[in-house]
Design an enzyme around this catalytic site. Structure first.
Site, short mmCIF file in Angstrom:
data_model
loop_
_atom_site.label_atom_id
_atom_site.label_comp_id
_atom_site.label_asym_id
_atom_site.label_seq_id
_atom_site.Cartn_x
_atom_site.Cartn_y
_atom_site.Cartn_z
N ASP A 30 37.26 7.10 67.67
CA ASP A 30 38.70 7.18 67.43
C ASP A 30 39.35 7.70 68.70
O ASP A 30 38.69 8.32 69.55
CB ASP A 30 39.00 8.11 66.25
CG ASP A 30 40.48 8.08 65.88
OD1 ASP A 30 41.00 6.98 65.61
OD2 ASP A 30 41.12 9.15 65.88
N GLU A 40 43.28 9.33 70.44
CA GLU A 40 44.67 9.77 70.33
C GLU A 40 45.36 9.38 71.62
O GLU A 40 44.74 9.36 72.69
CB GLU A 40 44.76 11.28 70.10
CG GLU A 40 44.10 11.77 68.82
CD GLU A 40 44.70 11.20 67.54
OE1 GLU A 40 45.88 10.77 67.58
OE2 GLU A 40 43.98 11.16 66.53
N GLU A 50 57.36 12.51 69.19
CA GLU A 50 56.82 11.83 68.00
C GLU A 50 55.30 11.75 68.03
O GLU A 50 54.64 11.83 66.99
CB GLU A 50 57.43 10.44 67.83
CG GLU A 50 57.27 9.49 69.01
CD GLU A 50 58.38 9.60 70.03
OE1 GLU A 50 58.61 8.60 70.75
OE2 GLU A 50 59.05 10.66 70.11
N HIS A 87 45.96 14.86 63.19
CA HIS A 87 45.00 13.86 63.68
C HIS A 87 44.22 14.45 64.86
O HIS A 87 44.78 15.12 65.72
CB HIS A 87 45.72 12.60 64.13
CG HIS A 87 46.26 11.78 63.01
ND1 HIS A 87 45.79 10.53 62.70
CD2 HIS A 87 47.24 12.05 62.11
CE1 HIS A 87 46.45 10.06 61.66
NE2 HIS A 87 47.34 10.96 61.29
N ASP A 101 38.45 12.70 63.14
CA ASP A 101 38.73 11.42 62.49
C ASP A 101 37.53 10.48 62.61
O ASP A 101 37.26 9.70 61.68
CB ASP A 101 39.97 10.77 63.11
CG ASP A 101 41.26 11.43 62.62
OD1 ASP A 101 41.16 12.40 61.86
OD2 ASP A 101 42.34 10.97 63.01
#
Length: 241
Positions: free
Chosen positions: A7, A9, A52, A150, A155
């Site tokens: 995963d 980010e 965000e 997250h 994750d």
């Protein structure tokens, strides 16, 4: 079989609009079982982190400022994943960012043919259902209490559990363990005679009919070796004859 569940980010949604990778986490599976080997780095994106994006993963530009560049860990990443299939949720998104970083380093990109997309697996298995990672964890009763925000490695760990549920590998492993345990129980130790013999389930007429059938097969029939000796007739019957 070796597989890598991973995963990422990022600072945004599109690597070709200036957004960068800021965290990568990988879990190694060997024969569908986590091996304990992981690859995890926070990365300096050399840019700001929009509000965000920060709201999703909580990784600020200040936190990432002293972290390595992707170029610093690219070779180690390539060595870790090797030629194994790569498992991710909405895999094209994650691979797009990784390949963009590899291109910046002048390294070969990873072909999409290596991807196993758990989002597609979930959509096929549960059409019309909610198939976000959180939804699938809830469906399979996977503990997500550690997941406040997250994070790539956490994750990936959760996704590894989801993946095994989606392909029903966890149930297969449990079945194998049960079967193996049964074999061990059945073959361990020495057989012991029963303290009390089981009562016969055949009637006298059935035993006589079987003996007559074996007699009809001739004197050389091998089944004669397995016949119990005929019981002698009662004394009264012998004297009557």
């Amino acid at each position: 079989m070796r597989e890598i569940v991973f995963d990422t980010e990022t600072t945004g949604l599109d690597p070709y609009q200036g957004h960068r990778l800021i965290e990568i986490g990988c879990i190694e599976l060997l024969n569908r079982i986590p091996s304990g080997q992981t690859f995890h780095y926070y990365l300096n994106p050399q840019r700001d982190v929009p509000a965000e994006a920060f709201a999703v993963h909580g990784l600020s530009a200040e936190f990432l400022a002293d972290k390595p560049l992707f170029a610093d860990v690219a070779e180690a990443f390539i060595a870790f994943v090797g030629d194994a299939p790569l498992v991710a949720h909405n895999a094209s998104f994650d691979l797009g960012f990784i390949n963009a970083e590899l291109e910046r380093c002048g390294l070969p990109v990873i072909p999409r043919a290596r991807l196993v997309d758990t989002l597609l697996l979930a959509r096929r298995k549960y059409p019309g259902g909610q198939n976000r990672l959180d939804d699938l964890c809830a469906r399979f009763r996977i503990d997500t209490s550690r997941r406040v925000k997250h994070g790539a490695l956490l994750d990936a760990e959760l996704l590894a559990e989801v993946y095994l549920e989606l392909i029903e590998a966890r149930q297969a492993q449990l079945g194998l363990e049960t079967a193996s345990a049964s074999v061990v129980v059945a073959t361990s130790g020495r057989a012991r005679p029963r303290p009390t013999p089981l009562a016969p389930r055949l009637s006298a007429d059935e035993i006589a009919a079987h003996r007559a059938f074996v007699d009809s097969l001739g004197d050389q029939a091998i089944w004669r070796d397995y016949l119990a000796p005929a019981e002698p007739a009662p004394a009264a019957a012998r004297s009557a004859g």
